[in-house]
Enzyme design. Structure first.
Site, PDB file in Angstrom:
ATOM      1  N   SER A 112      -0.517  -5.021  -2.479  1.00 48.69           N
ATOM      2  CA  SER A 112       0.713  -4.398  -1.982  1.00 48.69           C
ATOM      3  C   SER A 112       1.988  -4.981  -2.571  1.00 48.69           C
ATOM      4  O   SER A 112       3.072  -4.447  -2.303  1.00 48.69           O
ATOM      5  CB  SER A 112       0.776  -4.506  -0.453  1.00 48.69           C
ATOM      6  OG  SER A 112      -0.161  -3.639   0.139  1.00 48.69           O
ATOM      7  N   LYS A 115       4.465  -2.699  -4.328  1.00 51.72           N
ATOM      8  CA  LYS A 115       5.477  -1.891  -3.642  1.00 51.72           C
ATOM      9  C   LYS A 115       6.906  -2.370  -3.894  1.00 51.72           C
ATOM     10  O   LYS A 115       7.854  -1.620  -3.648  1.00 51.72           O
ATOM     11  CB  LYS A 115       5.180  -1.870  -2.145  1.00 51.72           C
ATOM     12  CG  LYS A 115       3.885  -1.121  -1.835  1.00 51.72           C
ATOM     13  CD  LYS A 115       3.379  -1.356  -0.432  1.00 51.72           C
ATOM     14  CE  LYS A 115       2.036  -0.658  -0.245  1.00 51.72           C
ATOM     15  NZ  LYS A 115       1.368  -1.026   1.004  1.00 51.72           N
ATOM     16  N   SER A 170       4.235  -2.199   5.159  1.00 45.06           N
ATOM     17  CA  SER A 170       3.406  -1.946   3.982  1.00 45.06           C
ATOM     18  C   SER A 170       2.668  -0.613   4.084  1.00 45.06           C
ATOM     19  O   SER A 170       1.487  -0.497   3.743  1.00 45.06           O
ATOM     20  CB  SER A 170       2.401  -3.085   3.783  1.00 45.06           C
ATOM     21  OG  SER A 170       1.928  -3.123   2.456  1.00 45.06           O
TER      22      SER A 170
END
Length: 558
Positions: A112, A115, A170
């Protein structure tokens, strides 16, 4: 009774006889085994990320701790901590100087932490009040067991709410929806935008295929690349503030009927389990293949650092990050070049001499930029640094760039600017009123290195540029003058071209004009010769008949 041979189909699609004639089954089994082994080897070679199978977290930490820390190999460099991450890097956010590096170019799955690039692009390309509508693919392409905020297809959020959901909780479906909103089509097309932006930021090891970091063999990056992305991400104060928010709260609206409240799982935020007081922003990531990853930024005493740890084991990603931040703040400092530098002097070779002030009380022409700083290890004296001056700069206000390093490690740059553009600071050849040049020479050690700024070279470059400009102006003036003398030059040129293409030996218009002029001259000379010959004949006739008298006084007396 005839023997019938039964067959069965194996996974590879081959038909193998059940009865083993001449050991056929054994041969095929061996061939299949070899094929599987070779296929596995090829897959391992093509897979850019090293993955350990059947290794516990503690065993992985021990393996990672044995990996060499490259920065610890530099002579007299501050020794950094041994971390459990497979890859780790600590850089100065302003200069990009690497303070700590361990396996920084190894390709890793970012999970993640991907991102931060998605949100950076969204903040650059979208306004906060733009409305993002969630498509069916954005919702249903998100695995049920991955992070999400349970948005339904057809519902809408603003860009600001999507960024909050992505960075605080997230949320994977929000990353898909933002990607589709930016591309105007599917989220897969967003990968090209990500890769192009990553290259612009200086990434050299990355390839992205989705906006949220969900597992994919072709989706990878490195600690070095994430640090470069982090420099741009943490320079955006709005994005930093979102990552520091401990709770996501989205209120119901006409386009989304639910009140969404989710807590951040980032445990390094101040007030949480591993809270760090100097933290500016952070983004975590985790998958089974990527393990624990963390990209974070901290600031203390005006020094801002970015730390990336990848393929770590929880909760060591937080502990390693804190240790690296403490190491950076304790062992390095920023030095303002205009306030620290004393060894640079401006001098000239050739047509100028710095010891003579031709114009009288003139001001220095060059000065160091008053805001440029470099990062210096506390174990090293400023005088031990190596500096190199170059004139390759695209900034018109800069005359040169000074690059500082220590044992080949880049520490930063400082610009030498034209003094008229400077607000002060250290200037070249400018002495305090209370000091003379002799006193300065006595104070400087004999081995002091003086780097000369070649003003003659700069003058030659400027002169050549002016000469080129003058040549261009002369050419333009010549073309204008020619067109004034030959207003029909284009028609003449077309006529001459047609004549040349015809293959016949025609004269050009200019040649014809010269020929006519020559003929006129010859005809004039011929007529002039004829008149002179006629006059001679008349004179001879008059003389022969006694009618011509050479003396004009005797004429008319007969």
């Amino acid at each position: 009774m005839s023997k019938s041979l039964k067959v069965k189909k194996c996974r590879l699609g081959h038909h193998i006889h059940r009865k083993d004639f001449f050991g056929f089954n054994k041969v095929m089994a061996a061939a299949v085994t070899v094929f599987v082994v070779l296929a596995g080897s090829v897959a391992a070679m093509l897979n850019p990320v090293t993955v350990y199978a059947d290794v516990t977290g503690d065993e992985l930490l021990e393996i990672n701790k044995k990996i060499t820390v490259e920065s610890n190999q530099i002579l007299n460099w501050p020794q950094g901590p041994i971390v459990g991450a497979e890859s780790a890097i600590l850089i100065d956010a302003d200069t990009g100087v690497i303070l700590y590096e361990k396996n920084v170019h190894a390709k890793q799955y970012p999970a993640s932490t991907t991102k931060i690039l998605t949100c950076l692009i969204a903040s650059e390309m979208c306004e906060n009040d733009e409305v993002v509508t969630f498509s069916r693919s954005a919702v249903f392409d998100t695995p049920r067991d991955s992070n999400n905020i349970a948005i339904d297809a057809g519902e809408s959020l603003t860009i600001e709410e999507c960024l909050q959901a992505i960075l605080i909780r997230s949320a994977n479906e929000c990353a898909f929806a933002v990607a589709e909103h930016i591309t105007g089509s599917d989220w897969q097309s967003f990968a090209d935008i990500m890769n192009n932006r990553a290259a612009e930021l200086g990434c050299v090891d990355s390839h992205f295929v989705n906006p949220n970091g969900l597992p994919d063999d072709d989706h990878y990056t490195s600690a070095y690349d994430l640090a470069q992305i982090g420099r741009a991400f943490f320079a955006n104060q709005e994005l930093c503030d979102i990552t520091m928010t401990p709770r996501l709260h989205i209120y119901p609206s006409a386009n989304q009927p639910d009140e969404i409240i989710e807590n951040s799982t980032v445990l390094i935020l101040p007030g949480k389990t591993y809270g760090y007081e100097y933290l500016v922003g952070a983004k975590t990531g985790y998958t089974d293949a990527a393990r624990s990853c963390l990209v974070s930024c901290a600031e203390k005493d005006g020094m801002r650092l970015i730390c990336v740890v990848m393929r770590d084991e929880a909760p060591n990603q937080y502990l390693d990050t804190i240790n690296l931040f403490d190491y950076g703040f304790s062992n390095f400092y920023t030095a303002n070049i205009s306030e620290t530098e004393t060894k640079y002097n401006i001098s000239t070779t050739g047509s100028f001499y710095s010891g003579v002030d031709v114009l009288g009380n003139s001001t220095p022409i060059l000065a160091l930029n008053t805001e440029d700083c470099i990062v210096v290890p506390r174990t090293v004296d400023f005088s031990d640094l190596t500096s190199e001056i170059t004139y390759n700069t695209s900034n018109p206000n800069e005359a040169a760039i000074i690059t500082y390093s220590y044992h080949g490690v880049y520490l930063g740059t400082a610009a030498v600017e034209f003094a008229i553009q400077s607000d002060g600071g250290y200037t070249f050849d400018e002495l305090p009123d209370s000091m003379t040049a002799t006193e300065v020479k006595e104070e400087l050690p004999e081995e002091e290195k003086v780097v000369f700024v070649n003003v003659t070279k700069i003058a030659i470059i400027v002169g050549a540029s002016l000469g080129g400009l003058a040549f261009v102006l002369l050419v333009i003036k010549g073309v204008i003058s020619y067109r004034r003398r030959h207003p029909n030059w284009r028609a003449e040129w077309k006529r001459d071209r047609r004549r040349r293409k015809s293959g016949k030996k025609f004269l050009t218009m200019h040649q014809e004009a010269r020929q006519r002029k020559s003929v006129f001259k010859q005809e004039g000379r011929r007529r002039s010769r004829g008149r002179r010959s006629l006059n001679r004949r008349l004179k001879m006739d008059d003389t022969r008949h006694g009618m011509y008298i050479s003396d004009p006084r005797k004429r008319g007396k007969k």
